[in-house]
Design an enzyme around this catalytic site. Structure first.
Site, short mmCIF file in Angstrom:
data_model
loop_
_atom_site.label_atom_id
_atom_site.label_comp_id
_atom_site.label_asym_id
_atom_site.label_seq_id
_atom_site.Cartn_x
_atom_site.Cartn_y
_atom_site.Cartn_z
N ASP A 1 7.51 1.52 11.69
CA ASP A 1 7.30 0.12 11.29
C ASP A 1 6.12 -0.36 12.14
O ASP A 1 6.21 -0.40 13.37
CB ASP A 1 8.56 -0.71 11.58
CG ASP A 1 8.39 -2.17 11.17
OD1 ASP A 1 7.24 -2.60 10.94
OD2 ASP A 1 9.40 -2.88 11.10
N ASN B 1 -3.75 1.00 7.57
CA ASN B 1 -3.71 0.72 6.12
C ASN B 1 -2.46 -0.05 5.69
O ASN B 1 -2.52 -0.81 4.72
CB ASN B 1 -3.80 2.06 5.36
CG ASN B 1 -3.38 1.92 3.91
OD1 ASN B 1 -4.13 1.43 3.08
ND2 ASN B 1 -2.14 2.33 3.60
N TYR C 1 -2.19 -14.39 2.79
CA TYR C 1 -2.87 -13.09 2.66
C TYR C 1 -4.34 -13.23 3.06
O TYR C 1 -4.88 -12.41 3.80
CB TYR C 1 -2.72 -12.59 1.22
CG TYR C 1 -3.14 -11.16 1.01
CD1 TYR C 1 -2.35 -10.10 1.44
CD2 TYR C 1 -4.33 -10.85 0.36
CE1 TYR C 1 -2.74 -8.78 1.23
CE2 TYR C 1 -4.73 -9.53 0.15
CZ TYR C 1 -3.92 -8.50 0.59
OH TYR C 1 -4.31 -7.20 0.39
N LYS D 1 -6.07 -11.09 6.14
CA LYS D 1 -7.15 -10.13 5.90
C LYS D 1 -8.48 -10.62 6.49
O LYS D 1 -9.31 -9.81 6.91
CB LYS D 1 -7.28 -9.85 4.39
CG LYS D 1 -6.06 -9.11 3.82
CD LYS D 1 -5.86 -7.75 4.47
CE LYS D 1 -4.77 -6.93 3.82
NZ LYS D 1 -4.59 -5.60 4.45
N ILE E 1 -7.23 -2.76 -6.83
CA ILE E 1 -7.04 -1.32 -6.98
C ILE E 1 -5.67 -1.08 -7.62
O ILE E 1 -4.69 -1.74 -7.24
CB ILE E 1 -7.08 -0.62 -5.59
CG1 ILE E 1 -8.34 -1.03 -4.79
CG2 ILE E 1 -6.99 0.89 -5.73
CD1 ILE E 1 -9.67 -0.68 -5.42
N THR F 1 -2.57 0.09 -7.63
CA THR F 1 -1.54 0.67 -6.75
C THR F 1 -0.24 -0.09 -6.99
O THR F 1 -0.25 -1.18 -7.58
CB THR F 1 -1.91 0.52 -5.26
OG1 THR F 1 -1.80 -0.86 -4.92
CG2 THR F 1 -3.29 1.03 -4.93
N PRO F 2 0.89 0.43 -6.46
CA PRO F 2 2.17 -0.28 -6.63
C PRO F 2 2.09 -1.74 -6.14
O PRO F 2 2.73 -2.62 -6.72
CB PRO F 2 3.13 0.54 -5.77
CG PRO F 2 2.57 1.93 -5.83
CD PRO F 2 1.08 1.76 -5.84
N LEU F 3 1.28 -2.02 -5.11
CA LEU F 3 1.20 -3.39 -4.57
C LEU F 3 0.69 -4.37 -5.63
O LEU F 3 1.26 -5.43 -5.86
CB LEU F 3 0.27 -3.40 -3.35
CG LEU F 3 0.05 -4.69 -2.57
CD1 LEU F 3 -0.02 -4.39 -1.07
CD2 LEU F 3 -1.21 -5.39 -2.99
N GLN G 1 -20.74 -11.78 -6.71
CA GLN G 1 -21.00 -12.93 -7.61
C GLN G 1 -21.16 -14.22 -6.82
O GLN G 1 -20.49 -14.42 -5.83
CB GLN G 1 -19.83 -13.08 -8.58
CG GLN G 1 -19.59 -11.81 -9.39
CD GLN G 1 -18.29 -11.83 -10.18
OE1 GLN G 1 -18.29 -12.14 -11.34
NE2 GLN G 1 -17.21 -11.48 -9.54
P1 NAD Z 1 1.26 -0.05 -1.47
O1 NAD Z 1 2.34 -1.06 -1.55
O2 NAD Z 1 1.10 0.94 -2.56
O3 NAD Z 1 1.37 0.76 -0.10
C1 NAD Z 1 1.61 0.12 1.12
C2 NAD Z 1 2.40 1.07 2.01
O4 NAD Z 1 2.62 0.38 3.26
C3 NAD Z 1 3.79 1.40 1.44
O5 NAD Z 1 4.01 2.79 1.49
C4 NAD Z 1 4.75 0.66 2.35
O6 NAD Z 1 6.00 1.31 2.52
C5 NAD Z 1 3.96 0.60 3.65
N1 NAD Z 1 4.42 -0.48 4.53
C6 NAD Z 1 4.70 -1.76 4.20
N2 NAD Z 1 5.13 -2.43 5.29
C7 NAD Z 1 5.11 -1.56 6.31
C8 NAD Z 1 5.45 -1.65 7.69
N3 NAD Z 1 5.92 -2.78 8.23
N4 NAD Z 1 5.29 -0.56 8.47
C9 NAD Z 1 4.83 0.60 7.94
N5 NAD Z 1 4.52 0.76 6.64
C10 NAD Z 1 4.66 -0.31 5.84
O7 NAD Z 1 -0.08 -0.90 -1.25
P2 NAD Z 1 -1.64 -0.53 -1.40
O8 NAD Z 1 -2.17 -1.29 -2.54
O9 NAD Z 1 -1.85 0.92 -1.31
O10 NAD Z 1 -2.19 -1.28 -0.09
C11 NAD Z 1 -2.62 -0.61 1.07
C12 NAD Z 1 -3.49 -1.54 1.88
O11 NAD Z 1 -4.63 -1.91 1.11
C13 NAD Z 1 -2.81 -2.86 2.26
O12 NAD Z 1 -3.21 -3.22 3.57
C14 NAD Z 1 -3.36 -3.84 1.25
O13 NAD Z 1 -3.33 -5.16 1.72
C15 NAD Z 1 -4.77 -3.31 1.10
N6 NAD Z 1 -5.42 -3.72 -0.14
C16 NAD Z 1 -4.93 -3.35 -1.35
C17 NAD Z 1 -5.59 -3.76 -2.49
C18 NAD Z 1 -5.13 -3.38 -3.87
O14 NAD Z 1 -5.70 -3.90 -4.83
N7 NAD Z 1 -4.16 -2.52 -4.02
C19 NAD Z 1 -6.74 -4.56 -2.40
C20 NAD Z 1 -7.21 -4.92 -1.15
C21 NAD Z 1 -6.54 -4.49 -0.02
#
Ligand code: NAD
Length: 256
Positions: free
Chosen positions: A62, A89, A153, A157, A188, A190-192, A256
């Site tokens: 964590d 990350n 957020y 960031k 991107i 991703t699941p988020l 932009q």
């Molecule tokens: P995701 O949800 O697919 O993956 C995030 C991972 O972080 C998960 O495996 C989760 O279990 C882990 N996590 C969450 N809380 C945690 C904690 N307290 N300790 C350890 N692990 C923890 O998300 P993602 O889209 O791959 O995002 C990764 C990073 O990229 C994040 O910092 C996110 O803010 C950033 N980001 C994502 C996007 C996007 O569009 N997906 C855009 C900009 C920035």
């Protein structure tokens, strides 16, 4: 092999962007410590890497737990013999305006997205200061431009972005060969991002997706691999003269 003999820790490596970074680093010869609060997700990524002939280890972490950071660094040093790259990350999304966000949501977001980056960077600097290294902090386009529905957020960031510069300058001033840079992904797939869209009622989700794509000059979401390729450059010696900088990978969103 652009990361031959390097050792990397990637937090949140069990999913999305983190998993893509772990796979990419391992393919390029790094030994990768895949940490995640979700150990099963991290182990899954490690299993894939090992099946493809790479070297990796899963560790439950964590990222808000300071003591656990010391243990993760110690495990890395004892199992893989050094630390060259840290990718901060792990992070969570949080939607809400200045009016609708609760203090608890605000604090949780700062803790997971920003406090974690401070803790990881501090411990990595201590571990890397003899031999140098590269610290890569995953911020966001939301760390550069504001959005009405991203109050907490945006703040987290934006904090990652400017903290990165402070840490970079400290390392340079001290003569450590440690580079500290941030990456700013756009939207991107991703699941988020998918979970944020799917949490809305169907009609709103459709509208939000259409609005999102209309705002991206390339007209499509990015892939986790697009971010992994940027991280690879910052992790490798090819970026030896870069520190305190921002690598934006966003299909033109912030142009932009
Ligand atoms: P995701 O949800 O697919 O993956 C995030 C991972 O972080 C998960 O495996 C989760 O279990 C882990 N996590 C969450 N809380 C945690 C904690 N307290 N300790 C350890 N692990 C923890 O998300 P993602 O889209 O791959 O995002 C990764 C990073 O990229 C994040 O910092 C996110 O803010 C950033 N980001 C994502 C996007 C996007 O569009 N997906 C855009 C900009 C920035």
């Amino acid at each position: 092999m652009r990361l031959k003999d390097k050792v990397a820790i990637v937090t949140g490596g069990g999913s999305g962007i983190g998993a893509a970074i772990c796979n990419c680093f391992a393919q390029q010869g790094a030994s990768v410590v895949v940490t995640d609060i979700n150990l099963a997700g991290a182990q899954n990524v490690v299993d894939q890497i090992i099946k493809s002939g790479g070297n990796a280890m899963a560790v439950e972490q964590d990222v808000v737990d300071e003591q656990r950071w010391s243990e993760v660094i110690a495990i890395t040093l004892s199992e893989f013999g050094g630390l060259d790259v840290l990718v901060n990350n792990a992070g969570i999304g949080m939607r809400g305006s200045v009016e609708s966000t609760t203090l608890a949501e605000w604090q949780r977001t700062q803790s997971i997205n920003l406090d974690s980056v401070f803790l990881g960077t501090q411990q990595a600097v201590r571990a890397m200061k003899q031999n140098g290294g590269s610290i890569i902090n995953i911020s966001s386009i939301e760390g550069i431009v504001g959005e009405a529905t991203c109050a907490a957020y945006n703040a987290s960031k934006g904090g990652v972005r400017i903290f990165t510069k402070s840490a970079a300058l400290h390392c340079a001033n001290e003569g450590y060969r440690i580079r500290v840079n941030s990456i700013h992904p756009g939207f991107i797939a991703t699941p988020l991002v998918i979970a944020a869209i799917e949490s809305l009622p169907a009609s709103e989700a459709e509208q939000l997706s259409a609005q999102l794509l209309a705002k991206i000059p390339f007209g499509e979401l990015g892939n986790p691999e697009d971010i992994a390729n940027g991280a690879l450059f910052l992790a490798s010696d090819e970026s030896r003269y870069m520190t305190g900088s921002e690598l934006v990978i966003d299909g033109g969103y912030t142009a932009q």
